[in-house]
Design a protein around this motif. Structure first.
Motif, PDB file in Angstrom:
ATOM      1  N   PRO B 230       0.841  -1.203   0.000  1.00  0.00           N
ATOM      2  CA  PRO B 230       0.000   0.000   0.000  1.00  0.00           C
ATOM      3  C   PRO B 230       0.870   1.244   0.000  1.00  0.00           C
ATOM      4  O   PRO B 230       1.974   1.233   0.523  1.00  0.00           O
ATOM      5  N   TYR B 231       0.341   2.307  -0.564  1.00  0.00           N
ATOM      6  CA  TYR B 231       1.191   3.473  -0.760  1.00  0.00           C
ATOM      7  C   TYR B 231       1.669   4.055   0.560  1.00  0.00           C
ATOM      8  O   TYR B 231       2.737   4.663   0.631  1.00  0.00           O
ATOM      9  N   LEU B 232       0.897   3.856   1.594  1.00  0.00           N
ATOM     10  CA  LEU B 232       1.300   4.381   2.890  1.00  0.00           C
ATOM     11  C   LEU B 232       2.609   3.738   3.347  1.00  0.00           C
ATOM     12  O   LEU B 232       3.496   4.399   3.885  1.00  0.00           O
ATOM     13  N   ASP B 234       4.838   2.448   1.296  1.00  0.00           N
ATOM     14  CA  ASP B 234       5.888   2.990   0.425  1.00  0.00           C
ATOM     15  C   ASP B 234       6.372   4.325   0.968  1.00  0.00           C
ATOM     16  O   ASP B 234       7.567   4.601   1.021  1.00  0.00           O
ATOM     17  N   GLU B 235       5.413   5.153   1.398  1.00  0.00           N
ATOM     18  CA  GLU B 235       5.794   6.461   1.939  1.00  0.00           C
ATOM     19  C   GLU B 235       6.583   6.301   3.218  1.00  0.00           C
ATOM     20  O   GLU B 235       7.521   7.068   3.478  1.00  0.00           O
TER      21      GLU B 235
END
Lengths: 740, 250
Positions: B230-232, B234-235
């Protein structure tokens, strides 16, 4: 003798008749005598005295020898004899000095050939009978072999011959004139002796020597020559060698010597030449040196990876130049100029590739991808291209005739194709088109439509359907306005200003926030009548006046007596009409009366009071900025050469930064549902798909409109998971599954 | 029950009366023993938890904690329960118990949840529950159970009617859960969320974080950007790298 029988009763022997045998005395000297005849004849032949000989007799002699089974000896003696003659010849050749060497060699060779012909004829019978059956070399060929072994390959001659030939070639290369005829006959002689003789005794050393010659020459030239000069020299040398081959070498040598020159002069120095500062490829491109470029292309075509290198250097150069063009802040000040420069650059390289690179497709492709690369480095490119088109369509056929305009628009479409953010262009194009249509500034309906067709062809129906809607709206509005005037009694409209109404369907036109604006009472009256008329025939619709988009023609009489018709925006009209009831107004008063938002009002007042030649109002103080207490008067000294004065046409301008931000945000928002739609479409048909594949497929599907940001795609996927359109596979977390 | 024949129904009733088991357990046991009552008893008693459950005790227990004017155990009752168990209400064992109860929301138990839960744990009194506490805690060590409890926690800790989990609650839960699992990056994770992401947590992110914790090592050497995280997350990785909190991997 007859045998008689004695006694009686003995058997009788039948008499036999036997053939008469000639008692042929085998002349022990037969061979020697015969040979002597031939031997002497051969000597005469070699002494150029053949005319006195009787061919018939000699032939018969040889014939008899063969018949009497003396062929092997004959062959042997012949060989010995020829060798002797050849050795004599060799001595002569050895004795020849300097330049006479080749001449002597050639003379003797001719002699030998002539002699051989005659000898072969004489010994024809042996050639036909003894030789084939005993697998011996035929007389003529044998004679050539003997020449080869005794003369050409003799230790005194072999080296000398090769050296002489190569020296002569070297002289010719350095500019001297040589006897080409002699060269030709000599190389022909070698060829006649057999391809391997030519190759071993001449061609191989020739190629070696040539290689070192050109290696030397190339070093020398590259130190002191500019690229163009050097290439000219290489070209010269190549054609020289071609000529040499056709004049006095065997045709098979052509390919080999060309390869040597190409290798030594071009391939070995390729990088250095192409990248040469101040004279290499880049320099030629910049200065449009077609001749040099053509030469470079033709020459490097022979070199492996030659064209590839040229192409990639060209591509980087285009990318670099393009990049500095699009990132130069100076250039960004004038969008129309910006695009014009891009078009010029494209034209330039199209020409170069056409003229010098024989329209090579791979070069055209490199050009296209370089352009695509740098045009997208500036995210204002879509806006600027739209502004350029706007500019051209406003000026229309006034500036350029219809054909030229078409050509320019076609070229702009090329640039459009390079854009990655076509949806952003669409947004701007819509805005600019709306302004053009509404301010009546679209010069040519045909050109506008033509542009739409081009966009439709490129992007499909959806792209242009709303734009076409805009045109339709205007047409319909014309009809409606006519209908209004036809059906409303003239008394009601007696003193009212004539209005022309454009009814814009909300979906098709760019969304504008409508601001407040108090229209002059005359306008309000007639516009309300229109509203009533319209709503009478169109139930359930809602009309909102877009006061920020209209324009008006006002007749003005100034204090100095001049009368003019002013063409102004709606806002400007509201401001000016106020002066019918007051001579002077402060900014605050104007703001209150018109209720126009401050930023717009200030811009409007500036355009009425501060633009040279259009100062219908006077401002005190004359400063640029407008303070609340600044006063405005009608400029009674106003003059203009023209009766009709256009004031502050709000031409489409490049956006201010906050506007830019807003547009971009809107575009990003619009993209989200498109990305989601693509994801759903793909998952619906594939059912189950892994992460990377989805990313690839989505990008591929959306590419014609814009390049989706991978992070955004990911977020959309997660949003779809949240809303239970998709789920992750239970066992492999990288797989997604479509939930019906 | 309606589909059963009369004889079977009788057996179920009998069984429930004698063992105090739930109808479901009764059916299960009887089916397993092919509807022989004696056999069913064997089956039943051989399952260790069920051995001691007694429905009446459980009813009494429930009534002790339930709200006076609602058929639910709410905050006060739970507080009391924790008191009696000599356990902190924030103790993770309460989560485990809630899991057994299949509680739908934190800080509330319905009658069925409470009774059913205790039955499945196999206790019918506070004392017995207290004795069970260590073994309940031990369940967190089991990988499979931990995963179930972890995923259960999401829905349980949510506000009623919300789809996502509020950030503060999520952080609290994570701290609680990962204290058991000893994830070195937990502090950075919470820090990151508070600084960069002031929004609620989605279910997918919640679930995927566990995978992340389990498979990716704390130095992020085996983190794959194309790994469909999930992009979270990745961040988060970017955050760690930007702040030099992990070694730069090459």
């Amino acid at each position: 003798m007859m045998n008689g029988g004695g006694g009686g009763g003995q058997k009788k022997r039948a008499p036999r008749i036997e053939p008469f045998r000639h008692r042929v005395e085998t002349d022990p000297k037969f061979f020697d005598k015969s040979w002597r005849k031939l031997h002497d004849a051969i000597r005469e032949i070699y002494n150029h005295n053949a005319s006195g000989l009787s061919f018939e007799e000699l032939y018969r002699t040889a014939y008899n020898m063969v018949l009497n089974k003396f062929a092997p000896q004959l062959y042997e003696k012949l060989t010995e004899n020829m060798k002797e003659h050849l050795e004599d010849m060799r001595t002569c050749i050895d004795a020849a000095q300097g330049g006479l060497f080749l001449e002597e060699l050639q003379r003797k060779w001719n002699d030998h050939n002539k002699a051989l012909t005659m000898i072969r004829d004489i010994l024809m019978y042996m050639d036909r009978t003894y030789i084939p059956t005993n697998k011996k070399t035929p007389v003529f060929d044998h004679g050539l072999e003997l020449w080869r072994d005794t003369i050409v390959r003799s230790p005194t001659i072999q080296g000398r011959l090769s050296d002489t030939l190569l020296e002569l070639i070297h002289s010719e290369r350095t500019g001297e004139v040589i006897n080409r005829g002699l060269m030709r006959t000599t190389t022909k002689m070698l060829m006649d002796l057999g391809l391997s003789v030519y190759q071993d005794d001449f061609e191989r050393p020739f190629l070696e020597v040539s290689a070192s010659f050109y290696s030397g020459e190339s070093q020398q030239f590259i130190e002191c020559c500019a690229c163009g000069e050097y290439l000219k020299q290489a070209e010269r040398r190549l054609s020289e060698e071609s000529e040499r081959v056709s004049q006095y070498l065997d045709v098979k040598t052509h390919e080999k010597i060309t390869a040597v020159v190409v290798n030594e002069m071009l391939a070995n120095h390729m990088q250095r030449l192409i990248l040469m500062e101040n004279s290499g490829l880049v320099n030629m491109l910049v200065e449009d040196r077609y001749e040099d470029l053509t030469r470079m292309y033709t020459l490097f075509n022979h070199v492996p990876d030659g064209l590839t290198t040229i192409r990639s250097v060209m591509a980087s150069h285009i990318k670099d130049t393009g990049k500095s063009l699009v990132t130069d802040p100076e250039r960004l000040k004038d969008p129309v100029d910006f695009v014009q420069r891009l078009l010029n650059m494209k034209d330039k390289y199209d020409n170069i590739i056409n003229v010098s690179f024989s329209n090579d497709k791979s070069f055209l492709n490199a050009l296209n991808s370089s352009f695509e690369h740098f045009i997208n480095l500036n995210n204002r490119s879509p806006e600027f291209i739209s502004l350029f088109v706007d500019d051209k369509l406003r000026k229309g056929v006034k500036e350029a005739n219809e054909e030229d305009l078409e050509t320019v628009l076609d070229k702009v479409m090329m640039l459009f194709r390079y854009l990655q953010e076509k949806d952003l262009f669409e947004k701007y194009y819509k805005q600019h088109l709306a302004k053009r249509l509404l301010s009546g500034r679209a010069a040519s309906d045909d050109s506008e439509r033509s542009m739409l067709v081009k966009l439709k062809t490129e992007c499909g129906y959806q792209f242009t359907s709303k734009l076409e809607g805009m045109f339709t709206d205007l047409k319909t509005s014309e009809d409606t306005t006519q209908g209004f005037y036809a059906s409303t009694s003239s008394e009601l409209l007696a003193d009212a200003p004539t209005i022309s109404v454009q009814i814009l369907t909300t979906g098709s036109w760019p969304t504008q926030t409508c601001n407040t604006c108090n229209l002059p009472p005359e306008i309000v009256s007639v516009s309300e009548k229109f509203r009533a008329y319209y709503l009478g025939t169109h139930n359930g619709r809602r009309l909102t006046w877009q006061t920020n988009m209209g324009h008006a023609d006002i007749k003005a009489t100034f204090g100095n007596g001049s009368k003019h018709e002013l063409n102004v925006s709606t806002y400007q009209m509201c401001v000016l009409m106020l002066f019918n009831s007051s001579d002077v107004l402060t900014y605050r008063e104007i703001e209150q009366s018109t209720a126009i938002p401050a930023a717009d009002l200030k811009r409007c007042l500036q355009s009425l009071a501060l633009v040279k030649g259009k100062q219908v109002l006077r401002k005190e103080p004359m400063s640029r900025d407008i303070a609340d207490d600044d006063s405005f008067f009608v400029n009674d000294k106003f003059t203009s050469k023209l009766f009709k004065v256009k004031i502050g046409t709000v031409a489409a301008q490049k956006e201010t930064d906050p506007e830019k931000l807003e547009t971009r945000q809107r575009v990003e928002e619009d993209r989200k549902p498109q990305i989601e739609a693509a994801i759903v479409r793909i998952m619906k048909s594939r059912r189950v798909l892994d992460h990377n594949s989805i990313m690839m497929e989505v990008t591929k599907q959306l590419q014609p409109r814009f390049m989706p940001n991978p992070v955004v795609i990911k977020k959309r996927i997660e949003s779809l998971i949240e809303r239970e359109f998709l789920e992750r596979d239970k066992t492999d977390r990288k797989m997604y599954r479509y939930l019906a | 029950m309606h589909k059963l024949g009369r004889g079977s129904r009788d057996k179920v009733q009998q069984f429930m009366a004698i063992t105090g088991a739930s109808e479901k357990a009764a059916l299960q046991a009887l089916k397993a023993s092919d509807w022989h009552l004696e056999g069913a008893f064997d089956v039943f008693y051989s399952q260790p938890q069920i051995a001691v459950a007694n429905t009446r005790h459980l009813e009494e227990l429930y009534n002790r904690y339930k709200e006076p004017d609602a058929d639910m155990i709410m905050v006060e009752g739970i507080s009391q329960l924790c008191n009696d168990l000599q356990v902190d209400p924030q103790d993770i064992v309460m989560l485990v118990i809630s899991w057994h109860m299949k509680a739908s929301t934190m800080c509330e138990f319905t009658r069925q949840e409470f009774i059913g839960g205790l039955q499945s744990i196999g206790v019918d009194s506070i004392e017995k529950l207290r004795e069970k506490l260590p073994s309940l805690r031990a369940e967190l060590k089991d990988d499979q159970k931990f995963r179930e409890i972890y995923n259960f926690a999401f829905a349980w800790a949510r506000e009623k009617g919300q789809k996502s989990l509020a950030l503060e609650t999520a952080i609290g839960m994570w701290r609680l859960l990962f204290a058991e699992r000893n994830w070195p990056l937990i502090d950075y994770w919470c820090q990151f969320l508070q600084v960069r992401h002031n929004k609620a947590i989605s279910r997918d992110t919640w679930a995927q974080l566990l995978e992340f914790v389990k498979t990716i090592d704390p130095q992020l050497t085996n983190y794959d950007e194309e790994g469909a995280w999930p992009y979270l997350i990745d961040e988060f990785v970017d955050y760690l790298k930007e702040n030099g909190l992990v070694q730069h991997r090459r």
